[in-house]
Design a protein around this motif. Structure first.
Motif, mmCIF file in Angstrom:
data_model
loop_
_atom_site.group_PDB
_atom_site.id
_atom_site.type_symbol
_atom_site.label_atom_id
_atom_site.label_comp_id
_atom_site.label_asym_id
_atom_site.label_seq_id
_atom_site.Cartn_x
_atom_site.Cartn_y
_atom_site.Cartn_z
ATOM 1 N N SER A 1 0.809 -1.223 0.000
ATOM 2 C CA SER A 1 0.000 0.000 0.000
ATOM 3 C C SER A 1 0.844 1.275 0.000
ATOM 4 C CB SER A 1 -0.932 0.009 1.216
ATOM 5 O OG SER A 1 -0.188 -0.038 2.422
ATOM 6 N N PRO B 1 2.350 4.511 -1.229
ATOM 7 C CA PRO B 1 1.983 5.382 -2.341
ATOM 8 C C PRO B 1 3.092 5.501 -3.385
ATOM 9 C CG PRO B 1 1.389 6.397 -0.254
ATOM 10 C CD PRO B 1 2.238 5.206 0.074
ATOM 11 N N ASN C 1 -0.386 4.638 -7.769
ATOM 12 C CA ASN C 1 -1.574 5.276 -7.202
ATOM 13 C C ASN C 1 -2.047 6.487 -7.982
ATOM 14 O OD1 ASN C 1 0.215 4.179 -4.778
ATOM 15 N ND2 ASN C 1 -1.918 4.009 -4.174
ATOM 16 N N TRP D 1 -1.905 11.486 -1.113
ATOM 17 C CA TRP D 1 -1.533 10.094 -0.838
ATOM 18 C C TRP D 1 -0.586 9.891 0.329
ATOM 19 C CZ3 TRP D 1 -4.370 6.692 -3.398
ATOM 20 C CH2 TRP D 1 -4.938 7.074 -4.626
#
Length: 257
Positions: free
Chosen positions: A83, A85, A107, A126
């Motif tokens: 996850s 960014p 992203n 982000w």
């Protein structure tokens, strides 16, 4: 637009193969209060991401060795980076480029040439920098004990001063006679037992912020492992001198507590 407080201090990895583009982006980001590390291709980026902690990645897409798309697909498989960014940087702003970036696991997408306001605004959507670790308060007496870093010890105990105090009291009682106990064990040809004693001390000294003592105990452990009959007494003498300083400080502290 200037970055909000949630972006200042963020640690980013800038992945860009062109020297000038990299230097320009680096200077612009640092000028906005961002902590920036750099990589020149996707392979180097993966190495740095595996070894360090970052709040986000600015990833050029067209690079030699490994491009940004392949690097992003690979980093998504690394532990803890699924996850993270990742913002793509491409030479055009076409919908195809954006779709390709998103398909690779990125992203968001920024078109070159770099516009610092656009970069900051995109990053702010982000990136959430982790707060700096607070230094816990500590009893001033613990902070000034010889041979002991009270702040580091308290950090290791998650700010639990009562636990630190109890651990120091137990250390004072348990290690007051370390030298004769070690000598007895070593002279009885119990090399493994002696090594274990040195190992336990170096581990505990590290936990309690006794840095110099830990290094001496580690040297003693290594001498035991090597079975060096000449080095063991010398290393024990060094350790005992440092241990005496630590124990004297702890004894004075305990009496005044």
């Amino acid at each position: 637009m200037k970055p909000g407080p949630n972006l200042k201090g963020a640690r980013l990895l800038l992945v860009e193969d062109d020297d000038i583009n990299r230097e320009v982006a680096l200077d612009l980001l640092q000028g906005e209060g961002v902590d920036v590390d750099t990589a020149v291709n996707g392979r180097e980026a993966l190495d740095k991401l595996s070894a360090g902690r970052y709040d986000g990645v600015l990833m050029d897409c067209q690079m030699p060795v490994m491009d940004g798309f392949a690097a992003t697909r690979a980093l998504r498989k690394l532990p803890g980076l699924d996850s993270l960014p990742v913002i793509a940087m491409t030479a055009s702003s076409t919908l195809d480029d954006r779709d390709q970036a998103l398909a690779a696991g990125m992203n968001d997408h920024i078109a070159k040439p770099i516009d610092i306001d656009e970069v900051i605004q995109t990053l702010a959507r982000w990136v959430s920098p982790r707060p700096k670790e607070a230094v816990p308060d500590v009893d001033p007496r613990l902070h000034s004990l010889p041979g002991l870093d009270g702040v580091e010890a308290l950090k290791r105990m998650r700010g639990n001063e009562a636990l630190l105090r109890k651990s120091l009291q137990r250390f004072l009682q348990a290690y007051a006679d370390f030298e004769p106990r070690f000598q007895s064990t070593w002279s009885s040809a119990e090399a493994e037992g002696a090594r274990r004693m040195a190992h336990d001390l170096q581990s505990l000294a590290g936990t309690l912020g006794m840095k110099a003592l830990r290094q001496h105990a580690l040297a003693l452990e290594q001498a035991c492992i090597a079975g060096d009959a000449a080095a063991v007494p010398a290393r024990l003498q060094d350790l005992s001198a440092e241990l005496a300083v630590v124990l004297a400080g702890l004894a004075a502290w305990a009496q005044s507590d």
